[in-house]
Design an enzyme around this catalytic site. Structure first.
Site, PDB file in Angstrom:
ATOM      1  CD  GLU A 263      -3.192   0.570   2.149  1.00 54.71           C
ATOM      2  OE1 GLU A 263      -3.626   1.500   2.830  1.00 54.71           O
ATOM      3  OE2 GLU A 263      -3.574  -0.610   2.262  1.00 54.71           O
TER       4      GLU A 263
ATOM      5  CG  ASP B 146      -2.060   4.448   2.405  1.00 55.44           C
ATOM      6  OD1 ASP B 146      -2.390   3.815   1.407  1.00 55.44           O
ATOM      7  OD2 ASP B 146      -2.088   3.977   3.558  1.00 55.44           O
TER       8      ASP B 146
ATOM      9  CD  GLU C  16      -4.771   6.943   5.478  1.00 56.09           C
ATOM     10  OE1 GLU C  16      -5.674   6.109   5.563  1.00 56.09           O
ATOM     11  OE2 GLU C  16      -3.856   7.045   6.318  1.00 56.09           O
TER      12      GLU C  16
END
Length: 337
Positions: free
Chosen positions: A113, A115, A117
């Site tokens: 992953e 990310d 955010e």
């Protein structure tokens, strides 16, 4: 491996050379912008996802009923992935908007992953950005960093980019690198190395997103709408069934991209991190008695970050995302710094 050509040009040879120029400039200017139907599918949220401008823009909303999200139609092994995003305004505590890459729908126990955010806030305080990286299911070793921004991301669109190669990951905001993550031998399999899809979501992270859950989503301000446009998927698309059996054609070209940051870019990145970074996992002695092996400790940076409040992370947010990955599977069967 059966290769699927991404919607980006006639050959990976051209992809390679365009990425060389991207790395040099930090900009995806000139890359093809996909319409929603060309590159994406709805992930969840029913009518909380609305397509605008003939597919060139997408609005994701969160209300009391549900959040929403979309996902790329293809899996990618390395590439340049970006979007212009305008975040919800006013009171946004507890709201999480995510722009990220993952293969959690295919590798539940050892997923990768990368990310971005965006964490909402109470009225009068701006959104914060969190970046994170997982490799091979290393979710017990979060590699989070958090930052404030030099602008209000709810006032207008701003450009957010993930550049991922076999050796580097670079996060950009408005074409300025804010984080460079290098693969090291000591990391072992913790560097993302399996093909991933690109996701964008908005959801309720009340339990952790704002002051460790002190401030929660207040649905009297709903719907919360995140706007996405200028969607770029520029990378090596791979077959979802056979990708593990053979190397992606052109992988060597991707590996040759060392993604060196120019001196000017590095100066801007260093300035951003001095002024705006509020947390780095490398200095979190509560979580890590010994800093992870890829960390390069800067004593001045460590001292500066001590003044910020302790950071709380939501252990449930990964499971929240994975539920929607399963839904996807069933449906598809700057100068101012």
């Amino acid at each position: 491996m059966v290769m699927k050509l991404p919607y980006l040009g006639s050959c990976l040879f051209l992809v390679f050379f365009s990425l060389v120029s991207i790395v040099a400039s930090g900009s995806g200017k000139g890359l093809p912008i996909l319409s929603f139907d060309e590159g994406y599918n709805q992930l969840f949220g029913d009518d909380n996802l609305v397509i605008h401008r003939d597919g060139k823009a997408v609005h994701l909303s969160l209300n009391e009923r549900t959040g929403s999200g979309f996902v790329s139609q293809d899996l990618y092994l390395h590439g340049y992935f970006s979007a212009s995003i305008k975040l919800p305004a006013d009171y946004t505590a507890g709201v999480v908007v995510a722009f990220y890459m993952s293969n959690g729908d295919m590798f539940e126990k050892n997923h990768d992953e990368i990310d971005f955010e965006f964490l909402g806030n109470i009225r009068g305080k701006n959104w914060r950005i969190q970046t994170n990286i997982y490799g091979n299911g290393s979710t017990s070793a979060g590699r989070e960093e958090r930052y404030n921004l030099w602008f209000d991301p709810a006032d207008d669109f701003h450009h957010y980019t993930i550049l991922w190669t076999a050796s580097h990951i670079i996060f950009y905001v408005d074409n300025i690198p804010i984080r460079e993550f290098k693969r090291t031998a000591e990391m072992g399999g913790d560097f993302p190395s399996k093909p991933m899809s690109l996701y964008a979501t908005i959801w309720d992270g009340s339990d952790w997103a704002t002051n460790g859950g002190k401030y929660r989503v207040n649905y009297k301000y709903a719907p919360y709408v995140a706007e996405f446009s200028d969607l770029v998927l520029h990378g090596c698309a791979v077959d979802p069934i056979e990708f593990s059996s053979k190397r992606c054609d052109g992988t060597q070209s991707w590996e040759q991209l060392t993604t060196s940051i120019t001196p000017s870019q590095r100066s801007k990145m260093d300035s951003f991190r001095r002024k705006h970074m509020t947390y780095s996992y490398c200095y979190d002695q509560t979580r890590y008695k010994v800093a992870p092996p890829e960390c390069v400790i800067n004593p001045r940076e460590a001292e500066r970050l001590k003044k910020f409040d302790p950071v709380m992370f939501g252990g449930g947010r990964r499971h929240h995302g994975k539920r929607h990955h399963h839904m996807r599977a069933s449906r598809s069967e700057a100068d101012s710094i």
